[in-house]
Write a protein that holds these residues in place. Structure first.
Motif, PDB file in Angstrom:
ATOM      1  N   ILE A 167       0.846  -1.210   0.000  1.00  0.00           N
ATOM      2  CA  ILE A 167       0.000   0.000   0.000  1.00  0.00           C
ATOM      3  C   ILE A 167       0.872   1.246   0.000  1.00  0.00           C
ATOM      4  CG2 ILE A 167      -1.614   1.351   1.402  1.00  0.00           C
ATOM      5  CD1 ILE A 167      -2.730  -1.365   2.403  1.00  0.00           C
ATOM      6  N   CYS A 168       1.904   1.225   0.843  1.00  0.00           N
ATOM      7  CA  CYS A 168       2.756   2.408   0.992  1.00  0.00           C
ATOM      8  C   CYS A 168       3.457   2.717  -0.327  1.00  0.00           C
ATOM      9  CB  CYS A 168       3.765   2.164   2.099  1.00  0.00           C
ATOM     10  SG  CYS A 168       4.779   3.610   2.455  1.00  0.00           S
ATOM     11  N   ARG A 169       3.977   1.672  -0.986  1.00  0.00           N
ATOM     12  CA  ARG A 169       4.754   1.900  -2.212  1.00  0.00           C
ATOM     13  C   ARG A 169       3.848   2.100  -3.418  1.00  0.00           C
ATOM     14  NH1 ARG A 169       9.193  -2.935  -1.388  1.00  0.00           N
ATOM     15  NH2 ARG A 169      10.585  -1.801   0.011  1.00  0.00           N
ATOM     16  N   THR A 210      -1.177   8.725   4.196  1.00  0.00           N
ATOM     17  CA  THR A 210      -0.190   8.442   5.240  1.00  0.00           C
ATOM     18  C   THR A 210       0.300   7.013   5.083  1.00  0.00           C
ATOM     19  OG1 THR A 210      -1.958   7.767   6.725  1.00  0.00           O
ATOM     20  CG2 THR A 210      -1.189  10.051   6.935  1.00  0.00           C
ATOM     21  N   CYS A 211       1.485   6.754   5.611  1.00  0.00           N
ATOM     22  CA  CYS A 211       2.023   5.389   5.602  1.00  0.00           C
ATOM     23  C   CYS A 211       1.140   4.518   6.498  1.00  0.00           C
ATOM     24  CB  CYS A 211       3.456   5.386   6.108  1.00  0.00           C
ATOM     25  SG  CYS A 211       4.073   3.705   6.369  1.00  0.00           S
ATOM     26  N   PRO A 212       0.674   3.362   6.000  1.00  0.00           N
ATOM     27  CA  PRO A 212      -0.218   2.522   6.804  1.00  0.00           C
ATOM     28  C   PRO A 212       0.453   1.941   8.057  1.00  0.00           C
ATOM     29  CG  PRO A 212       0.392   1.428   4.759  1.00  0.00           C
ATOM     30  CD  PRO A 212       0.909   2.826   4.664  1.00  0.00           C
ATOM     31  N   GLN A 227       2.580  11.394   7.657  1.00  0.00           N
ATOM     32  CA  GLN A 227       2.549  11.885   6.278  1.00  0.00           C
ATOM     33  C   GLN A 227       3.905  11.674   5.601  1.00  0.00           C
ATOM     34  OE1 GLN A 227       0.852  15.902   6.174  1.00  0.00           O
ATOM     35  NE2 GLN A 227      -0.879  14.835   5.234  1.00  0.00           N
ATOM     36  N   TYR A 228       3.886  11.672   4.287  1.00  0.00           N
ATOM     37  CA  TYR A 228       5.111  11.421   3.533  1.00  0.00           C
ATOM     38  C   TYR A 228       6.032  12.633   3.529  1.00  0.00           C
ATOM     39  CZ  TYR A 228       3.068   7.080   2.308  1.00  0.00           C
ATOM     40  OH  TYR A 228       2.534   5.822   2.411  1.00  0.00           O
ATOM     41  N   GLU A 229       7.326  12.353   3.489  1.00  0.00           N
ATOM     42  CA  GLU A 229       8.318  13.419   3.387  1.00  0.00           C
ATOM     43  C   GLU A 229       8.478  13.790   1.916  1.00  0.00           C
ATOM     44  OE1 GLU A 229      11.743  11.697   5.188  1.00  0.00           O
ATOM     45  OE2 GLU A 229      10.707  11.436   7.107  1.00  0.00           O
ATOM     46  N   ARG A 250       9.442  10.265   0.288  1.00  0.00           N
ATOM     47  CA  ARG A 250       9.995   9.218   1.143  1.00  0.00           C
ATOM     48  C   ARG A 250       8.972   8.806   2.193  1.00  0.00           C
ATOM     49  NH1 ARG A 250      15.374   8.139   2.352  1.00  0.00           N
ATOM     50  NH2 ARG A 250      16.098  10.144   1.593  1.00  0.00           N
ATOM     51  N   CYS A 251       8.903   7.511   2.427  1.00  0.00           N
ATOM     52  CA  CYS A 251       8.079   6.994   3.523  1.00  0.00           C
ATOM     53  C   CYS A 251       8.704   7.453   4.833  1.00  0.00           C
ATOM     54  CB  CYS A 251       8.032   5.477   3.453  1.00  0.00           C
ATOM     55  SG  CYS A 251       7.384   4.730   4.952  1.00  0.00           S
ATOM     56  N   PRO A 252       7.891   7.940   5.777  1.00  0.00           N
ATOM     57  CA  PRO A 252       8.444   8.483   7.022  1.00  0.00           C
ATOM     58  C   PRO A 252       9.002   7.435   7.984  1.00  0.00           C
ATOM     59  CG  PRO A 252       6.041   8.538   7.062  1.00  0.00           C
ATOM     60  CD  PRO A 252       6.433   8.087   5.684  1.00  0.00           C
ATOM     61  N   LEU A 253       8.812   6.165   7.696  1.00  0.00           N
ATOM     62  CA  LEU A 253       9.333   5.129   8.601  1.00  0.00           C
ATOM     63  C   LEU A 253      10.837   5.302   8.755  1.00  0.00           C
ATOM     64  CD1 LEU A 253       7.697   1.693   7.734  1.00  0.00           C
ATOM     65  CD2 LEU A 253       7.382   3.062   9.777  1.00  0.00           C
ATOM     66  N   PRO A 254      11.323   5.308  10.019  1.00  0.00           N
ATOM     67  CA  PRO A 254      12.735   5.602  10.225  1.00  0.00           C
ATOM     68  C   PRO A 254      13.680   4.492   9.763  1.00  0.00           C
ATOM     69  CG  PRO A 254      11.650   5.099  12.309  1.00  0.00           C
ATOM     70  CD  PRO A 254      10.585   5.092  11.260  1.00  0.00           C
ATOM     71  N   ASP A 264      11.618  -0.854   6.060  1.00  0.00           N
ATOM     72  CA  ASP A 264      11.861   0.336   5.271  1.00  0.00           C
ATOM     73  C   ASP A 264      11.015   0.266   4.004  1.00  0.00           C
ATOM     74  OD1 ASP A 264      12.848   2.454   3.965  1.00  0.00           O
ATOM     75  OD2 ASP A 264      14.919   1.755   3.877  1.00  0.00           O
ATOM     76  N   HIS A 265      10.136   1.228   3.819  1.00  0.00           N
ATOM     77  CA  HIS A 265       9.317   1.214   2.604  1.00  0.00           C
ATOM     78  C   HIS A 265       9.977   1.945   1.449  1.00  0.00           C
ATOM     79  CE1 HIS A 265       5.487   0.492   5.213  1.00  0.00           C
ATOM     80  NE2 HIS A 265       6.176  -0.593   5.004  1.00  0.00           N
ATOM     81  N   GLY A 266      11.109   2.600   1.706  1.00  0.00           N
ATOM     82  CA  GLY A 266      11.864   3.191   0.607  1.00  0.00           C
ATOM     83  C   GLY A 266      11.386   4.576   0.206  1.00  0.00           C
TER      84      GLY A 266
HETATM   85 ZN   LIG Z   1       5.575   3.383   4.581  1.00  0.00          ZN
END
Ligand SMILES: [Zn+2]
Ligand SMILES: [Zn+2]
Ligand SMILES: [Zn+2]
Ligand SMILES: [Zn+2]
Length: 328
Positions: free
Chosen positions: A47-49, A88-90, A95-97, A109-113, A117-119
């Motif tokens: 979903i994120c990508r 937003t990233c599920p 919210q996305y950067e 960019r996905c905000p996951l630190p 990693d969603h890339g």
């Molecule tokens: Zn994500």
């Protein structure tokens, strides 16, 4: 300084490609009974990508197409599709950067630190591996990005880089791209005396995904499924020809007449491999006609001659659409 003009074409060509299919794929995480955290992780990444970041990237390209500049923030995408602003990233619900700079680069960019990693999507290029059906397109996008970076490097140093790692060190490329089919970095050579360079797909077999010399791309047509699609275009045209004949007792002078007569609105649909409209010929009396796929490569996609459709590489397959001969 002649070399500086080329990346403009390359970048706009790239945008055209990445914006070719306006994706409406905003996947909804929805409610479900996914208890297995691994399954949930795979679904979230999907979903994120493919749902969110690709939709945002398409939205940014559409924004550029409309306003000739990238949006200052993702909120500006409201002008394209308000839903994009609330994505937003599920996994983390953030919210996305988004970053853009004066050189017309953009990054989503996905905000996951960290893990998982969603890339990210850098100038329309996803950081995750493409599906096999997109390998050729992805490899060619990588080559075009690399060529743009070479041109920027040349603008600064008045020579092409010694190797592609120089482009990464200078910040022109995020990584040295690999052909997704063979996972080998793109091949690069330069000739300093001639101020010339070559980038080519490292696939060991022929045909490869093509090459670029001094900013000029030599790409073979993407034949994945295009022959079938081209054939069905020609069948549509041949059907319209037969209808036209039935109405006017002669074939049209130009393909365009199919549109103006209201018989076939999509007469201008191009060959999916080369993007050009079909060649059309008719005799002076309008009693015989031919439609050719404009693909210049052998064997091409074939042709239609008086309703006889022959496919390029599959010559046994001939479909006949007889003209409707009305009795005078
Ligand atoms: Zn994500
Ligand atoms: Zn995707
Ligand atoms: Zn390749
Ligand atoms: Zn074709």
């Amino acid at each position: 300084m002649k070399y500086i003009a080329r990346p403009v074409f390359l970048i706009s060509a790239l945008l055209f490609i990445s914006c070719g299919t306006p994706s409406d794929g905003l996947l909804d995480p929805g409610t479900d009974s996914l208890n297995d955290s691994h399954t949930r992780g795979v679904r979230d990444a999907e979903i994120c990508r493919h749902g969110n970041m690709e939709a945002l990237s398409d939205g940014v390209c559409q924004f550029y197409g409309k306003y000739n500049q990238y949006p200052g923030s993702l909120d500006d995408l409201a002008a394209i599709n308000p839903r994009l602003c609330s994505l937003t990233c599920p996994t983390c619900s953030l919210q996305y950067e988004y970053e853009t700079d004066i050189n017309d680069n953009f990054l989503i960019r996905c905000p996951l630190p960290e893990d998982p990693d969603h890339g990210f999507i850098d100038n329309g290029l996803p950081s995750w591996p493409p599906d096999p059906s997109n390998w050729q397109q992805a490899c060619q996008n990588y080559m075009m990005h690399t060529a743009s970076a070479c041109a920027m490097y040349y603008g600064k140093y008045n020579e092409y880089p010694e190797d592609l790692q120089d482009l990464v060190d200078e910040g022109y490329l995020p990584v040295v791209y690999q052909c997704p089919a063979c996972n080998i970095p793109l091949h690069y050579t330069r000739d300093t005396l001639e101020a010339s360079y070559t980038i080519h797909c490292p696939l060991p077999s022929d045909p490869t995904h093509g090459y670029i010399i001094d900013g000029i791309a030599f790409f073979p047509p993407d034949t994945t499924g295009s022959e079938e699609a081209c054939r069905s275009n020609m069948i549509c045209l041949a059907t319209a020809m037969a209808m036209y004949y039935g109405k006017y007792n002669e074939y049209p002078e130009e393909l365009e007449d199919l549109g103006t007569s209201g018989i076939y609105e999509y007469w201008y649909t191009p060959c999916p491999a080369c993007g050009r409209m079909y060649n059309y010929w008719t005799d002076a009396e309008g009693q015989t006609y031919a439609i050719y796929c404009p693909l210049p490569w052998d064997p091409g996609h074939g042709s239609v001659y008086d309703g006889m459709i022959s496919a390029g590489s599959d010559r046994a397959a001939v479909v006949t659409i007889p003209p409707v001969r009305s009795i005078p």
